[in-house]
Motif scaffolding. Sequence first.
Motif: not given
Length: 357
Positions: A26-39
């Motif tokens: 879950l932590v990795g998924l959240r960080n991925l969203f920020y890395s891809l600018n989805w968040r």
Amino acid sequence: MWERRGLWGKAVWLLLVPLSLIFSGLVGLRNLFYSLNWRRALVLERPVISIGNLTVGGTGKTPICVWLARALEKRGLKVGILTRGYGGKRSAPIVISGNGNGALALASTEEVAAGGDEPCMMAKIYRQTVAVCEKRHLAARALLNRGDIDVFILDDGFQHRRVKRDADIVLLGNDASGWLLPAGPFREPRKVTERADFLLVTGAEKEWEPLIKSFQENACFKGEISPVLLVGYEGNQWKEYPLSLLSRNKIVAVAGIAHPERFYRILHDFEGDIVDILEFPDHHDYTLADWQRINRVGRTAEMILTTEKDIIKLARFPFAKEKLMALRVEMVVENGDMLIAALLERVQKRQTGIGRH
């Protein structure tokens, strides 16, 4: 359990490992969203220096916040500290500040309840301006509405990716195991230190060596908690006393912090005679019954000694004159001037529009 002591500790730890793997995903998924600018992170109106860590508690974030705020103030900057407070559920911002001269600087029961003990400690004892809110951008706006701020310090901000920062300082403490919650104290894997700009080692230096060696040159520092003096609250103001008062005095130690071992060790180092210890949960809200118990146990001692985080809540109760005191500690950062210079460079770049924002 985290240290896997005994058969029971190992058994519980094994049961929690699958939950840690789920949490890691879950932590990795959240960080991925920020890395891809989805968040997307919000850009505040002033430069932001984040102070955080990888684990839950015990690395020295609050002493570093105070150390950094004072260092920046000495260089002429107006500092505002943004924090979510204990529990982190306050939706409307509250601003807590000292009055600058030490008089009438005791936090009210309402301020402690609304803001938490550490924000009140930073404001009332160290005279910092602190805004508490779950949404740190609202806390920043509340501070700017009250007066100008040159730079924000984002307390416990490494995992708070909703706010962009101009510098990320990550503290590395005594636990270097890497196990994520709930099987360990880590909130993120060790590898996320790639996001950090600076590392500050406050414990377990040898265990962190491989990570430090792989980090960028001249961006790793070492910090150590050092005792400074004793502080008490008398006559509506904070008073300071020398550490020499500890020597050969009978002391009842009162601690409501996560890891009180260092606190006890300092008392022993200064030849304090600890006759009793009263431990309470971290961030404990002291009651009338607690005060009565502390007073009862402390009758045969010359001093009742606690931490600054605890005295913020205990000072509202009546104690014998100059009997209740707190140990003041500060963070000593090796080559600290070099770290401050690097942070100022980032602040100045942001102020002149050259920085990352």
